[in-house]
Design an enzyme around this catalytic site. Structure first.
Site, PDB file in Angstrom:
ATOM      1  N   HIS A  56      -0.638  34.043   7.770  1.00 40.14           N
ATOM      2  CA  HIS A  56      -0.971  34.099   8.835  1.00 40.14           C
ATOM      3  C   HIS A  56      -1.888  32.769   7.993  1.00 40.14           C
ATOM      4  O   HIS A  56      -2.588  31.831   8.790  1.00 40.14           O
ATOM      5  CB  HIS A  56      -2.107  34.884   9.679  1.00 40.14           C
ATOM      6  CG  HIS A  56      -1.785  36.217   9.909  1.00 40.14           C
ATOM      7  ND1 HIS A  56      -0.850  36.219  10.798  1.00 40.14           N
ATOM      8  CD2 HIS A  56      -0.787  37.351   8.959  1.00 40.14           C
ATOM      9  CE1 HIS A  56      -0.157  37.839  11.165  1.00 40.14           C
ATOM     10  NE2 HIS A  56      -0.062  38.175   9.819  1.00 40.14           N
ATOM     11  N   ASN A 128       0.632  40.800  15.996  1.00 38.28           N
ATOM     12  CA  ASN A 128       1.253  39.660  16.496  1.00 38.28           C
ATOM     13  C   ASN A 128       2.493  39.956  17.611  1.00 38.28           C
ATOM     14  O   ASN A 128       1.571  40.565  18.986  1.00 38.28           O
ATOM     15  CB  ASN A 128       2.634  40.548  15.446  1.00 38.28           C
ATOM     16  CG  ASN A 128       2.516  40.005  13.891  1.00 38.28           C
ATOM     17  OD1 ASN A 128       1.296  39.102  13.576  1.00 38.28           O
ATOM     18  ND2 ASN A 128       2.877  40.761  12.961  1.00 38.28           N
ATOM     19  N   TYR A 338      -7.140  44.122   4.101  1.00 38.78           N
ATOM     20  CA  TYR A 338      -7.513  42.504   5.269  1.00 38.78           C
ATOM     21  C   TYR A 338      -9.198  42.208   4.607  1.00 38.78           C
ATOM     22  O   TYR A 338      -9.504  41.539   4.478  1.00 38.78           O
ATOM     23  CB  TYR A 338      -7.097  43.302   6.420  1.00 38.78           C
ATOM     24  CG  TYR A 338      -6.334  42.465   6.866  1.00 38.78           C
ATOM     25  CD1 TYR A 338      -6.450  41.948   8.144  1.00 38.78           C
ATOM     26  CD2 TYR A 338      -5.352  43.167   6.662  1.00 38.78           C
ATOM     27  CE1 TYR A 338      -4.817  40.759   8.621  1.00 38.78           C
ATOM     28  CE2 TYR A 338      -3.970  42.675   7.228  1.00 38.78           C
ATOM     29  CZ  TYR A 338      -3.372  41.856   8.526  1.00 38.78           C
ATOM     30  OH  TYR A 338      -2.406  40.906   8.829  1.00 38.78           O
TER      31      TYR A 338
END
Length: 485
Positions: A56, A128, A338
């Protein structure tokens, strides 16, 4: 041939039992922190690139608001989902595998990450523009991304690596079908859907539990580029999507999405006809119809790209009371990966940056570290008898669920529809138009005809698509002049 290959090891030289499956409580249960190889593999992967995001990397975003218009209190006690609640948000769009210099129009999934500044802390829905993904186990995620990045020897992207990975990973077929369709090249971020993708747990005040999926349906209508249109648009303006969103908001044309949820009763998951936590599959709408519950509107552009878009940090582990995680293995891996990535890429105090800072007061025992803006006063430890904050064990009520099973490394337990090709076959047979099918074949053939794609890989490409549907595979075979009929 396989017997002559070396055994995978950790970086410490210890033999590894599996490159594909994480350790879990039963085949469908949650993952275990004791799986040190998974943790080390993800941690090493998170630190591979500095300073751009590993995935990303290129994107844009805007501020807006989520307004809940329907009563869903029978499903969740989350304050953010109360009818009439308006919650400020930041939404970041992105390409997934592409790097900072990539054209916005490249064939790639698009990230759709929403940070909701709720009264109970930040709630991040990190998804997404597709409801599914290429893999179902985080053990394979670093390898998947490596196959989409650059070769070690030439530093070039290599379509052969991609098809090699995909054809050896049949669970990828559903997502690759979408990727190779025109949905892989949206004309703008405003004209595509967004999905939370994963399954999440909702629980209400009565501690009743439900499984849910989020869908953000664009109110602007779906618009995609063909392969030729995407190439032309990217050549003319590689920043087309960033420019389009910024310009539309500046003109006062504020894009909107309708938020829908699919709700599955908690008990249904145990004997559903396939694993409902498998990220490579969707829940059929005839089983669990999407319910409209609100509207997301983007109405304000960032003032500083680096400070707001580049330093925005989203993490699926940001869950507010009334929402919990599910046994989705990819979600379980992302809960760790993350925030670990942000600690490395931005720093230990990234949550104090304005774009990441919650609107409500923070009462934490975290302290010190580089670029710390505020530090808690004494006492600096818990438990304490000096007036420091205390945790509320009642917050767990409703979020817990039972898991049983042996510790295994396995894909998942057998279900009636575990065939990885059932759902992509349905796309080909029931969803796509004749034009969609023609474009899908043309896009596959163009991508797999790159000069680096070997004849051996092309043969596997044909077999892969024949597993989806014989007609599709036969047309790909003719286009690639391999195993044609």
């Amino acid at each position: 041939m396989a017997d002559s290959r070396p055994v995978t090891t950790t970086d410490s030289g210890i033999p590894v039992p599996s490159d594909e499956f994480s350790q879990s409580v039963g085949a469908d249960g949650p993952l275990l922190l004791q799986d040190h190889y998974l943790i080390r593999k993800l941690a090493a992967f998170d630190r591979e690139r500095v300073p751009e995001r590993v995935v990303h990397a290129k994107g844009g975003g805007a501020y807006g608001v989520l307004e809940i218009t329907e009563d869903v209190s029978q499903y969740t006690k989350a304050d953010v989902f109360k009818r009439g609640r308006r919650t400020d948000l930041f939404l970041r769009f992105s390409t997934v595998a592409g790097e900072l210099g990539f054209a916005d129009t490249a064939r790639d999934p698009r990230g759709f990450a929403v940070k909701l500044y709720t009264e109970e802390g930040n709630y991040d829905i990190v998804g997404n523009n597709t409801p599914i993904f290429f893999i179902r186990d985080p053990m394979k995620f670093p390898d998947f991304i490596h196959s989409q990045k650059r070769r070690a020897d030439t530093h070039l992207h290599d379509n052969n690596m991609q098809w090699d990975f995909w054809t050896l990973s049949p669970e990828s077929a559903h997502q690759v079908t979408l990727l190779m369709s025109d949905r892989g090249t949206p004309s703008s971020w405003r004209h595509m859907h967004g999905f939370g993708s994963h399954t999440f747990l909702w629980y209400n005040e009565a501690r009743e539990k439900f499984w849910v999926k989020y869908h953000f349906k664009t109110d602007q209508g779906i618009k995609n580029f063909t392969h030729a249109e995407a190439a032309a648009a990217g050549a003319e303006d590689p920043d087309l999507h960033i420019r389009d969103l910024h310009s539309a908001i500046r003109r006062g044309e504020h894009p909107t999405w309708t938020l829908q949820v699919q709700v599955m009763p908690y008990e249904d998951a145990a004997d559903y006809r396939f694993n409902p936590f498998d990220l490579t599959k969707v829940w059929p709408h005839e089983d669990y119809p999407p319910i409209d519950i609100g509207t997301l509107t983007l109405n304000r552009n960032p003032e500083n790209y680096f400070a707001e878009v580049e330093q925005a940090a989203f993490e699926p582990s940001n869950l507010v009371p009334g929402v919990g995680a599910s046994p989705d293995k990819m979600l379980q891996g992302r809960l760790f990966s993350y925030p670990d990535t942000h600690l490395h890429r931005i720093g230990p105090n990234y949550l104090q940056l304005p774009v990441n800072r919650p609107k409500n007061a923070v009462h934490s025992y975290g302290r010190d570290g580089a670029m710390r803006f505020t530090n808690p006063a004494d006492p600096v430890y818990a438990p304490n008898s000096h007036g420091g904050p205390v945790a509320d064990p009642n917050l767990l009520a409703g979020e817990s669920y039972d898991v049983t099973g042996e510790i295994v490394r396995s894909a998942h337990r057998p279900h009636a529809e575990d065939d990885d090709f059932v759902q992509p076959r349905a796309l080909w047979e029931k969803v796509m138009t004749d034009t969609d099918r023609a474009h899908l074949v043309a896009n596959i053939v163009a991508h797999a005809s790159a000069p680096e794609v070997t004849d051996r890989t092309k043969t596997r490409v044909v077999d892969y698509w024949r597993s989806v549907h014989k007609d599709l595979g036969d047309q790909v075979a003719r286009g690639l002049h391999v195993n044609g009929k």
